[in-house]
Write a protein that holds these residues in place. Sequence first.
Motif, PDB file in Angstrom:
ATOM      1  N   TRP A  84     100.214 100.732  56.132  1.00  0.00           N
ATOM      2  CA  TRP A  84     101.594 100.395  55.838  1.00  0.00           C
ATOM      3  C   TRP A  84     102.137  99.524  56.967  1.00  0.00           C
ATOM      4  N   ALA A  85     103.294  98.958  56.752  1.00  0.00           N
ATOM      5  CA  ALA A  85     103.892  98.052  57.733  1.00  0.00           C
ATOM      6  C   ALA A  85     104.280  98.807  59.000  1.00  0.00           C
ATOM      7  N   SER A 129     106.860  98.604  60.695  1.00  0.00           N
ATOM      8  CA  SER A 129     108.264  99.012  60.654  1.00  0.00           C
ATOM      9  C   SER A 129     108.463 100.322  59.891  1.00  0.00           C
ATOM     10  N   GLN A 130     107.454 100.740  59.112  1.00  0.00           N
ATOM     11  CA  GLN A 130     107.546 101.984  58.349  1.00  0.00           C
ATOM     12  C   GLN A 130     106.835 103.145  59.043  1.00  0.00           C
ATOM     13  N   THR A 131     106.282 102.883  60.225  1.00  0.00           N
ATOM     14  CA  THR A 131     105.521 103.898  60.950  1.00  0.00           C
ATOM     15  C   THR A 131     106.440 104.765  61.798  1.00  0.00           C
ATOM     16  N   CYS A 151     103.370 107.097  57.652  1.00  0.00           N
ATOM     17  CA  CYS A 151     104.357 106.297  56.935  1.00  0.00           C
ATOM     18  C   CYS A 151     105.598 107.159  56.723  1.00  0.00           C
ATOM     19  N   ARG A 152     106.614 106.954  57.544  1.00  0.00           N
ATOM     20  CA  ARG A 152     107.822 107.779  57.485  1.00  0.00           C
ATOM     21  C   ARG A 152     108.930 107.133  56.668  1.00  0.00           C
ATOM     22  N   TYR A 153     108.880 105.806  56.488  1.00  0.00           N
ATOM     23  CA  TYR A 153     110.001 105.099  55.876  1.00  0.00           C
ATOM     24  C   TYR A 153     109.502 104.230  54.728  1.00  0.00           C
ATOM     25  N   GLY A 154     110.323 104.038  53.734  1.00  0.00           N
ATOM     26  CA  GLY A 154     109.972 103.170  52.621  1.00  0.00           C
ATOM     27  C   GLY A 154     109.416 103.951  51.440  1.00  0.00           C
ATOM     28  N   ALA A 174     107.047 107.338  51.326  1.00  0.00           N
ATOM     29  CA  ALA A 174     107.059 107.865  52.699  1.00  0.00           C
ATOM     30  C   ALA A 174     107.293 109.371  52.705  1.00  0.00           C
TER      31      ALA A 174
END
Length: 122
Positions: A83-84, A86-88, A99-102, A105
């Motif tokens: 994942w990106a 920015s989503q970590t 993957c915490r965001y998006g 997640a």
Amino acid sequence: MRAPFRFPPDLLALERAWLDTYAGLAEGPATAGTTVLRRRLIALSGHLCTHPYWETPAGPGRTERSMSEQPTTPRPKTVPVTWAPSQTGPCARCHSATCRYGLGASPLCAACKALRQAQYGG
């Protein structure tokens, strides 16, 4: 019933001296020559940490196992990031990258999520 736990008198005297020295540092103004008290506190800390009592085998009130013998929770294996950046974020349980965001997640990594589902169902 266990016998009352007792520390050696010399260790208690060291602890009392350490507490008195610390109190002296805390009560005095920062500008009042505290060098002597700081050096005494450092020396007393060294004596406390290296006291022979801490080298004795387990006795009444002491732990039966060393830290290396304590049971530990196995860490989940690292999973390649798909994942990106920015989503970590860190897993809420084991703090590994996940993957915490998006979309899709979760606050838990896949391994911790599987453990939680096995424990609570669903």
